[in-house]
Design a protein around this motif. Sequence first.
Motif, PDB file in Angstrom:
ATOM      1  N   VAL A   1       0.875  -1.079   0.077  1.00  0.00           N
ATOM      2  CA  VAL A   1       0.003   0.003   0.172  1.00  0.00           C
ATOM      3  C   VAL A   1       0.776   1.163   0.033  1.00  0.00           C
ATOM      4  O   VAL A   1       1.467   1.476   1.034  1.00  0.00           O
ATOM      5  N   PRO A   2       1.025   1.896  -1.071  1.00  0.00           N
ATOM      6  CA  PRO A   2       2.244   3.008  -1.242  1.00  0.00           C
ATOM      7  C   PRO A   2       1.888   4.189  -0.246  1.00  0.00           C
ATOM      8  O   PRO A   2       3.073   4.638   0.480  1.00  0.00           O
ATOM      9  N   ALA A   3       0.669   4.355   0.132  1.00  0.00           N
ATOM     10  CA  ALA A   3       0.236   5.533   1.163  1.00  0.00           C
ATOM     11  C   ALA A   3       0.950   4.973   2.761  1.00  0.00           C
ATOM     12  O   ALA A   3       1.111   5.895   3.463  1.00  0.00           O
ATOM     13  N   ARG A   4       1.313   3.915   2.770  1.00  0.00           N
ATOM     14  CA  ARG A   4       1.667   3.301   4.038  1.00  0.00           C
ATOM     15  C   ARG A   4       3.078   2.788   3.943  1.00  0.00           C
ATOM     16  O   ARG A   4       3.617   2.003   4.776  1.00  0.00           O
ATOM     17  N   THR A   5       3.571   3.261   2.764  1.00  0.00           N
ATOM     18  CA  THR A   5       5.062   2.850   2.514  1.00  0.00           C
ATOM     19  C   THR A   5       6.059   4.022   2.437  1.00  0.00           C
ATOM     20  O   THR A   5       5.683   4.988   1.963  1.00  0.00           O
TER      21      THR A   5
ATOM     22  N   GLN B   1      13.188  -3.829  -9.095  1.00  0.00           N
ATOM     23  CA  GLN B   1      11.752  -4.447  -8.667  1.00  0.00           C
ATOM     24  C   GLN B   1      11.141  -3.786  -7.879  1.00  0.00           C
ATOM     25  O   GLN B   1       9.849  -3.845  -7.794  1.00  0.00           O
ATOM     26  N   ALA B   2      11.833  -3.199  -7.010  1.00  0.00           N
ATOM     27  CA  ALA B   2      10.868  -2.083  -6.155  1.00  0.00           C
ATOM     28  C   ALA B   2      10.101  -1.148  -6.940  1.00  0.00           C
ATOM     29  O   ALA B   2       8.963  -0.930  -6.632  1.00  0.00           O
ATOM     30  N   GLN B   3      10.693  -0.480  -7.897  1.00  0.00           N
ATOM     31  CA  GLN B   3       9.974   0.421  -8.882  1.00  0.00           C
ATOM     32  C   GLN B   3       8.898  -0.090  -9.352  1.00  0.00           C
ATOM     33  O   GLN B   3       7.658   0.365  -9.474  1.00  0.00           O
ATOM     34  N   SER B   4       9.217  -1.232 -10.008  1.00  0.00           N
ATOM     35  CA  SER B   4       8.013  -2.127 -10.581  1.00  0.00           C
ATOM     36  C   SER B   4       6.788  -2.284  -9.487  1.00  0.00           C
ATOM     37  O   SER B   4       5.448  -2.173  -9.850  1.00  0.00           O
ATOM     38  N   MET B   5       7.142  -2.875  -8.339  1.00  0.00           N
ATOM     39  CA  MET B   5       6.270  -3.131  -7.388  1.00  0.00           C
ATOM     40  C   MET B   5       5.248  -2.068  -7.113  1.00  0.00           C
ATOM     41  O   MET B   5       4.144  -1.966  -6.959  1.00  0.00           O
ATOM     42  N   ILE B   6       5.960  -0.699  -6.990  1.00  0.00           N
ATOM     43  CA  ILE B   6       5.485   0.504  -6.415  1.00  0.00           C
ATOM     44  C   ILE B   6       4.315   0.891  -7.552  1.00  0.00           C
ATOM     45  O   ILE B   6       3.171   1.136  -7.428  1.00  0.00           O
ATOM     46  N   GLU B   7       4.884   0.705  -8.931  1.00  0.00           N
ATOM     47  CA  GLU B   7       3.918   1.256 -10.069  1.00  0.00           C
ATOM     48  C   GLU B   7       2.824   0.275 -10.224  1.00  0.00           C
ATOM     49  O   GLU B   7       1.849   0.896 -10.680  1.00  0.00           O
ATOM     50  N   ALA B   8       2.882  -0.861  -9.893  1.00  0.00           N
ATOM     51  CA  ALA B   8       1.827  -1.789 -10.252  1.00  0.00           C
ATOM     52  C   ALA B   8       0.584  -1.605  -8.918  1.00  0.00           C
ATOM     53  O   ALA B   8      -0.276  -2.351  -8.848  1.00  0.00           O
TER      54      ALA B   8
END
Length: 203
Positions: free
Chosen positions: A6-10, A195-202
């Motif tokens: 959950v990006p807002a909690r990351t 990998q982190a960038q891809s996770m966040i964008e997805a």
Amino acid sequence: MDFDLVPARTGLLIVDLQNDFLHPKGAYARGGQTSDAIAALPARVLPVANALRAKGGWIVSTQFTLVPGKGGEPFIAPHLKSIRPFLGKGDFTPGGWGHALVDELQPADLTVEKVAYSAFYQTRMEFSLRKAGIDTLFVCGIVTNGGVASTVRSAHVRDFQTVVLSDGCAAFSQATHDSAIADLSTVGKVITCAQAQSMIEAA
């Protein structure tokens, strides 16, 4: 990953990527302590930071600090003074240019001064993360076996989801870095910046 991001909690927790460590005019460069691997980190981490910003996440910067005493002379731990004898007055001073996060990664949403390896030791880090609603941390920065490792372990025992960016960290030797990453893989997830960038964008 075995959890839903959950990006807002990351938070992207950037450990000590400061001018006095990285910049050619910083304290470490003046002391002859430079590293190509460390210098390359801001460019590698920036896409992760931008992806998280775009998704409403948090950029959290830790600032290694030498607290000034009388006359501005800093309090320096004996072990640090023995291995970095060049450190002195004006280096890593709170609010100073050398103390700041490098320009490439500015701005940070949360900034926490630290005086030891762990960003949780005698700091407001946990308070700030809890107030922001952050429960997941992507950790990067320097040095892998020092500030990064201590901070990751401190976050882990406080029940934060911790993810180490393997190529978003560095040490003064590749062997030391590799060993630290192997150790940290037993504490949290280890992935690359891409990998982190891809996770966040997805997410």
